[in-house]
Design an enzyme around this catalytic site. Structure first.
Site, PDB file in Angstrom:
ATOM      1  N   ASP A 169      -6.574   8.492  -0.855  1.00 42.42           N
ATOM      2  CA  ASP A 169      -6.430   7.043  -0.217  1.00 42.42           C
ATOM      3  C   ASP A 169      -4.988   7.535   0.721  1.00 42.42           C
ATOM      4  O   ASP A 169      -3.940   7.614   0.144  1.00 42.42           O
ATOM      5  CB  ASP A 169      -6.117   6.304  -1.301  1.00 42.42           C
ATOM      6  CG  ASP A 169      -6.210   4.879  -0.925  1.00 42.42           C
ATOM      7  OD1 ASP A 169      -6.572   4.711   0.297  1.00 42.42           O
ATOM      8  OD2 ASP A 169      -5.936   3.913  -1.567  1.00 42.42           O
ATOM      9  N   ASP A 209      -7.332   4.706   7.436  1.00 44.07           N
ATOM     10  CA  ASP A 209      -7.666   4.525   5.942  1.00 44.07           C
ATOM     11  C   ASP A 209      -8.791   5.390   5.586  1.00 44.07           C
ATOM     12  O   ASP A 209      -9.965   4.866   5.719  1.00 44.07           O
ATOM     13  CB  ASP A 209      -7.533   3.237   5.648  1.00 44.07           C
ATOM     14  CG  ASP A 209      -7.834   2.832   4.207  1.00 44.07           C
ATOM     15  OD1 ASP A 209      -7.342   3.548   3.342  1.00 44.07           O
ATOM     16  OD2 ASP A 209      -8.338   1.812   3.765  1.00 44.07           O
TER      17      ASP A 209
END
Ligand SMILES: *[C@@H]1O[C@H](CO)[C@@H](O)[C@H](O)[C@H]1NC(C)=O
Ligand SMILES: *[C@@H]1O[C@H](CO)[C@@H](O)[C@H](O)[C@H]1NC(C)=O
Length: 423
Positions: free
Chosen positions: A109, A295
């Site tokens: 992440d 992201d």
């Protein structure tokens, strides 16, 4: 024997005290440190109807409302009124925690920066030894919009498959978590600032894995490079993460860097400025030059509501109630043009084939076999929010992607698969 003791009671005792973890910021001289390359995999959960859009939007909402640092343990979801759902698509890597160690499958992440494990206490428990607790002891809580974690902060050894070892990583051992039952936890590659305030006691920040690998002298730069080829199979280990540098063999064009945007809240993330045009770099504007983020924890490509309306009218797509995605006819697909992501001095072409969800995976997201779904969707707020887009994995899979946290910049380059017909 204290070894193996669960730390719950100790953690609760720690609540009565008030202290903080000292960030490990010592920088050693690097001798022969070189970047380390580690494989990672994409997994698509094909069981049930995956709420792909719902999960991505919940995440977007928490980015914008800044609820990621959960102030009160056990109440992480109070601020973000969103359903807790498993990720439909996970990008995961195996990391060994401890020595002798235990393997955990962690979500990669760049939209968050805490690292933690233990979300599946039955299948793969993370039981830190008492001696590994950070002293003084502290609790950590993080809100992800579509999930959350509260746990004890411990210091442990992390070993990556390629042999990179981080001797002292401060990380969470989950006591309670929601929304992450398909993975064991998260490895956060985002900016260190996102960890600040996630400890219950004190306000210090927690050095990330990139920070620690660098400060321990194991990598030459605070930089992470991501390569992931688009794929139309359910599970695929064709991703590669390079910690401490980039892998030149994974991109074809020049690697172009742009600074992290100065516009909040995107500036707190791996945020950039970009515009999106239709047909050519100077074609009709879909999204005016504005701030948003890149992201790896978001699957789709989300853009401001007004930009999405423009995109919808340009494509002729109609909203499909089952998936929430735009669907287009084969004729419309045949006429679809590339969209261009104008970032810094460069323009990155996102072809018609890149704009569609892999058709072989339609049923995995609750779609109909044979339909054509578009991966560009609505972030839920109009332009001007300070976070007007999320370039998620469906975008990042078409380019080599670098987060240079040491120099506050983001790199993108074309790859052999930028214009490939895969979906
Ligand atoms: C962890 O996984 C690696 C492969 O990624 C394997 O070589 C190693 O033996 C595993 N270690 C443990 C403790 O299961
Ligand atoms: C896949 O998602 C369903 C819900 O849609 C969930 O019940 C199931 O546990 C998930 N499977 C995995 C392996 O995450």
């Amino acid at each position: 024997m204290l070894a193996g003791l669960r730390l719950v009671s100790a953690a609760l005792a720690a609540l009565a005290l008030s202290f903080a973890i000292a960030p490990g910021t010592a920088v050693h001289i690097r001798n022969n440190a070189s970047p380390v390359t580690v494989p990672f995999a994409r997994r698509v959960n094909a069981t049930g109807i995956a709420k792909l859009l719902e999960v991505d939007r919940a995440r977007a909402k928490s980015f914008k409302t800044g609820t990621r640092a959960a102030a009160t343990p056990f109440q992480q979801n109070a601020a973000a009124d969103v359903p807790v759902t498993n990720q439909a698509v996970d990008y995961v890597m195996t990391v060994t925690v401890g020595n002798p160690g235990k393997n955990f499958s962690l979500l990669i992440d760049t939209g968050s920066s805490n690292t933690w494990a233990g979300s599946r206490p039955t299948e793969n428990p993370f039981v830190p030894l008492l001696g590994s607790a950070s002293l003084p002891m502290n609790l950590v809580a993080v809100e992800y919009g579509s999930g959350s974690v509260m746990g004890i902060e411990v210091t442990d050894t992390l070993t990556f498959p390629s042999g990179l070892v981080i001797q002292k990583q401060s990380m969470g051992a989950a006591l309670v978590s929601t929304g992450f039952t398909a993975v064991d936890g998260i490895i956060g590659f985002g900016p260190v600032g996102l960890t600040c305030g996630t400890l219950i006691l004190g306000s210090s920040c927690i050095p990330t894995v990139t920070d620690n690998a660098f400060s321990e002298g194991s990598i030459p730069e605070r930089m992470v490079g991501f390569s992931f080829a688009p794929t139309s199979t359910l599970d695929n280990t064709n991703g590669e993460l390079t910690i401490g540098g980039v892998d030149d063999s994974k991109f074809t064009g020049p690697l172009n860097f742009v600074p992290i945007t100065s516009t909040a809240p995107a500036s707190q993330f791996v945020g950039i400025d970009q515009s999106i045009t239709f047909g050519s770099p100077t074609g009709q504007t879909i999204l005016p030059m504005t701030a948003g983020i890149t992201d790896t924890g978001t699957t789709l490509l989300l853009i401001a509501s007004d930009a999405f309306a423009t995109y919808q009218s340009l494509t002729g797509g109609v909203l499909d109630p089952a998936t929430g995605l735009l669907t287009i006819t084969p004729d419309q697909f045949a006429n679809l043009q590339s969209v261009f992501f104008n970032i810094g001095e460069n323009s990155f072409e996102f072809t018609p084939n890149a704009q569609i969800w892999p058709r072989a995976l339609n049923t995995a997201i609750g779609g109909t076999p044979g339909n054509i779904y578009l991966v560009i969707n609505d972030v839920g707020t109009p332009t001007g929010s300070g976070l007007d887009f999320i370039d998620g994995m469906t975008f990042l899979e078409r380019f080599y992607y670098v987060f240079d946290s040491g120099n506050n910049r983001v790199g993108l380059a074309e790859t052999q698969l930028t214009r490939a017909e895969i979906n």
